[in-house]
Design a protein around this motif. Structure first.
Motif, PDB file in Angstrom:
ATOM      1  N   GLU A 130       0.898  -1.216   0.069  1.00 15.72           N
ATOM      2  CA  GLU A 130       0.279  -0.004  -0.068  1.00 15.72           C
ATOM      3  C   GLU A 130       0.755   1.363   0.286  1.00 15.72           C
ATOM      4  O   GLU A 130       0.557   2.321  -0.631  1.00 15.72           O
ATOM      5  CB  GLU A 130      -1.037  -0.016   1.168  1.00 15.72           C
ATOM      6  CG  GLU A 130      -1.905  -1.162   1.155  1.00 15.72           C
ATOM      7  CD  GLU A 130      -3.016  -0.831   0.445  1.00 15.72           C
ATOM      8  OE1 GLU A 130      -2.970   0.230  -0.357  1.00 15.72           O
ATOM      9  OE2 GLU A 130      -3.962  -1.475   0.243  1.00 15.72           O
ATOM     10  N   LEU A 131       1.824   1.467   0.845  1.00 13.68           N
ATOM     11  CA  LEU A 131       2.856   2.592   0.966  1.00 13.68           C
ATOM     12  C   LEU A 131       3.488   2.652  -0.276  1.00 13.68           C
ATOM     13  O   LEU A 131       3.681   3.828  -0.735  1.00 13.68           O
ATOM     14  CB  LEU A 131       3.605   2.581   2.092  1.00 13.68           C
ATOM     15  CG  LEU A 131       2.724   2.624   3.432  1.00 13.68           C
ATOM     16  CD1 LEU A 131       3.623   2.166   4.571  1.00 13.68           C
ATOM     17  CD2 LEU A 131       2.059   3.949   3.590  1.00 13.68           C
ATOM     18  N   ALA A 132       3.969   1.589  -1.042  1.00 14.98           N
ATOM     19  CA  ALA A 132       4.758   1.621  -2.302  1.00 14.98           C
ATOM     20  C   ALA A 132       3.917   2.163  -3.363  1.00 14.98           C
ATOM     21  O   ALA A 132       4.157   3.025  -4.258  1.00 14.98           O
ATOM     22  CB  ALA A 132       5.204   0.308  -2.697  1.00 14.98           C
ATOM     23  N   ARG A 133       2.593   1.931  -3.393  1.00 16.11           N
ATOM     24  CA  ARG A 133       1.556   2.422  -4.175  1.00 16.11           C
ATOM     25  C   ARG A 133       1.507   3.900  -4.088  1.00 16.11           C
ATOM     26  O   ARG A 133       1.252   4.752  -5.084  1.00 16.11           O
ATOM     27  CB  ARG A 133       0.245   1.717  -4.353  1.00 16.11           C
ATOM     28  CG  ARG A 133      -0.996   2.515  -5.035  1.00 16.11           C
ATOM     29  CD  ARG A 133      -2.217   1.461  -5.028  1.00 16.11           C
ATOM     30  NE  ARG A 133      -2.722   1.484  -3.854  1.00 16.11           N
ATOM     31  CZ  ARG A 133      -3.831   0.757  -3.670  1.00 16.11           C
ATOM     32  NH1 ARG A 133      -4.634   0.362  -4.810  1.00 16.11           N
ATOM     33  NH2 ARG A 133      -4.476   0.645  -2.644  1.00 16.11           N
ATOM     34  N   LEU A 134       1.297   4.268  -2.877  1.00 19.17           N
ATOM     35  CA  LEU A 134       1.064   5.665  -2.583  1.00 19.17           C
ATOM     36  C   LEU A 134       2.326   6.667  -2.920  1.00 19.17           C
ATOM     37  O   LEU A 134       2.425   7.495  -3.708  1.00 19.17           O
ATOM     38  CB  LEU A 134       0.987   5.889  -1.098  1.00 19.17           C
ATOM     39  CG  LEU A 134      -0.360   5.576  -0.466  1.00 19.17           C
ATOM     40  CD1 LEU A 134      -0.547   5.601   0.953  1.00 19.17           C
ATOM     41  CD2 LEU A 134      -1.646   5.784  -1.276  1.00 19.17           C
ATOM     42  N   ALA A 135       3.542   5.918  -2.751  1.00 19.74           N
ATOM     43  CA  ALA A 135       4.897   6.743  -3.007  1.00 19.74           C
ATOM     44  C   ALA A 135       4.929   6.966  -4.570  1.00 19.74           C
ATOM     45  O   ALA A 135       5.529   7.863  -5.071  1.00 19.74           O
ATOM     46  CB  ALA A 135       5.965   5.991  -2.363  1.00 19.74           C
TER      47      ALA A 135
ATOM     48  N   ALA B 215      11.772   4.321   4.140  1.00 16.18           N
ATOM     49  CA  ALA B 215      12.112   5.473   3.320  1.00 16.18           C
ATOM     50  C   ALA B 215      13.120   4.962   2.432  1.00 16.18           C
ATOM     51  O   ALA B 215      13.161   5.106   1.215  1.00 16.18           O
ATOM     52  CB  ALA B 215      12.635   6.476   4.432  1.00 16.18           C
ATOM     53  N   GLY B 216      14.363   3.922   2.734  1.00 18.31           N
ATOM     54  CA  GLY B 216      15.148   3.570   1.930  1.00 18.31           C
ATOM     55  C   GLY B 216      14.801   2.933   0.957  1.00 18.31           C
ATOM     56  O   GLY B 216      15.247   2.934  -0.233  1.00 18.31           O
ATOM     57  N   HIS B 217      13.756   2.049   1.160  1.00 20.33           N
ATOM     58  CA  HIS B 217      13.157   1.066   0.102  1.00 20.33           C
ATOM     59  C   HIS B 217      12.378   1.964  -0.820  1.00 20.33           C
ATOM     60  O   HIS B 217      12.529   1.434  -2.096  1.00 20.33           O
ATOM     61  CB  HIS B 217      12.302   0.137   0.821  1.00 20.33           C
ATOM     62  CG  HIS B 217      11.634  -0.764  -0.118  1.00 20.33           C
ATOM     63  ND1 HIS B 217      12.393  -1.732  -0.913  1.00 20.33           N
ATOM     64  CD2 HIS B 217      10.364  -0.977  -0.511  1.00 20.33           C
ATOM     65  CE1 HIS B 217      11.331  -2.481  -1.589  1.00 20.33           C
ATOM     66  NE2 HIS B 217      10.164  -1.953  -1.504  1.00 20.33           N
ATOM     67  N   LEU B 218      11.913   3.127  -0.618  1.00 18.86           N
ATOM     68  CA  LEU B 218      11.267   3.535  -1.714  1.00 18.86           C
ATOM     69  C   LEU B 218      12.017   5.030  -2.285  1.00 18.86           C
ATOM     70  O   LEU B 218      11.292   5.735  -2.773  1.00 18.86           O
ATOM     71  CB  LEU B 218       9.721   4.488  -0.681  1.00 18.86           C
ATOM     72  CG  LEU B 218       8.868   3.369  -0.279  1.00 18.86           C
ATOM     73  CD1 LEU B 218       7.736   3.981   0.670  1.00 18.86           C
ATOM     74  CD2 LEU B 218       8.287   2.286  -1.334  1.00 18.86           C
TER      75      LEU B 218
END
Length: 212
Positions: free
Chosen positions: A141-146, A192-195
């Motif tokens: 979900e957070l990857a989609r938002l980013a 944060a690092g991943h995105l």
């Protein structure tokens, strides 16, 4: 039983805590504490809990609560920046506060504002207040938002953070049966690092991530 971390997908997870209702595991890589899928509520029971919430833009106490994210994020935005309030709940309020400050807003909530067309647009900032602890798949979900943010865009998150195993055992936050993921500062640093984002913690329970 081996459980995969719902944030970073690592299979290196271990027992963290158990109470009368459910088990909690922690990821060795990102340090997310999470509830295994077998202990999650079904959608009907989950919504029944949310229907008891009585949040409203007219509630000045609720506005003060949201100001912990609103104030630091507003100060980082360009005039007129467009935003999305993800997980707005039954009484959208943060979106009203940003609109009052001159920022056009869209809202999304899987139960109360389920218009998925919002995911086809881009925004200068996205907020999720008291949301990430409810997500079954926070990594996805957070990857989609980013991905919906431009370079320099902001993801503003508000959730209480894990401090220690001892504090966790007596923490009121785990008593809500809809809370299934518990982040620490380490979890947000991994995210944060991943995105490809930076992260800062400007207020209690607040994490602001900016896309590099």
């Amino acid at each position: 039983m081996m459980q995969t971390c719902p944030l970073c997908a690592s299979r290196d997870t271990h027992h963290y805590h158990r109470d009368a209702r459910r088990d909690y595991r922690q990821c060795a890589r990102c340090e997310l504490v999470f509830v295994p899928p077998a202990s999650r509520l079904d959608p009907t029971d989950e919504r029944a809990v949310y229907d008891q919430h009585e949040n409203s833009p007219d509630d000045l106490g609720y506005r003060r609560f949201l100001s912990r994210l609103f104030e630091p994020l507003r100060g980082r935005l360009a005039p007129g920046a467009r935003g999305l309030d993800f997980g707005a709940g039954p009484g959208p309020t943060l979106s009203v506060m940003f609109e009052e400050a001159g920022h056009p807003m869209a809202i999304y909530d899987p139960f109360y504002a389920p218009d998925r067309a919002v995911f086809e647009r881009r925004y200068e900032f996205i907020t999720a207040t008291e949301v990430v602890e409810h997500l079954f798949e926070p990594g996805r979900e957070l990857a989609r938002l980013a991905a919906m943010l431009p370079q320099g865009g902001w993801l503003g998150l508000m959730t209480k953070r894990v401090a220690s195993r001892q504090a966790f055992a007596g923490w009121h936050y785990i008593l809500d049966p809809t809370h299934v993921c518990f982040f620490s500062e380490t979890s947000f640093a991994w995210l944060a690092g991943h995105l490809g984002m930076s992260v800062e913690f400007p207020a209690a329970d607040v994490a602001l991530l900016q896309k590099r």
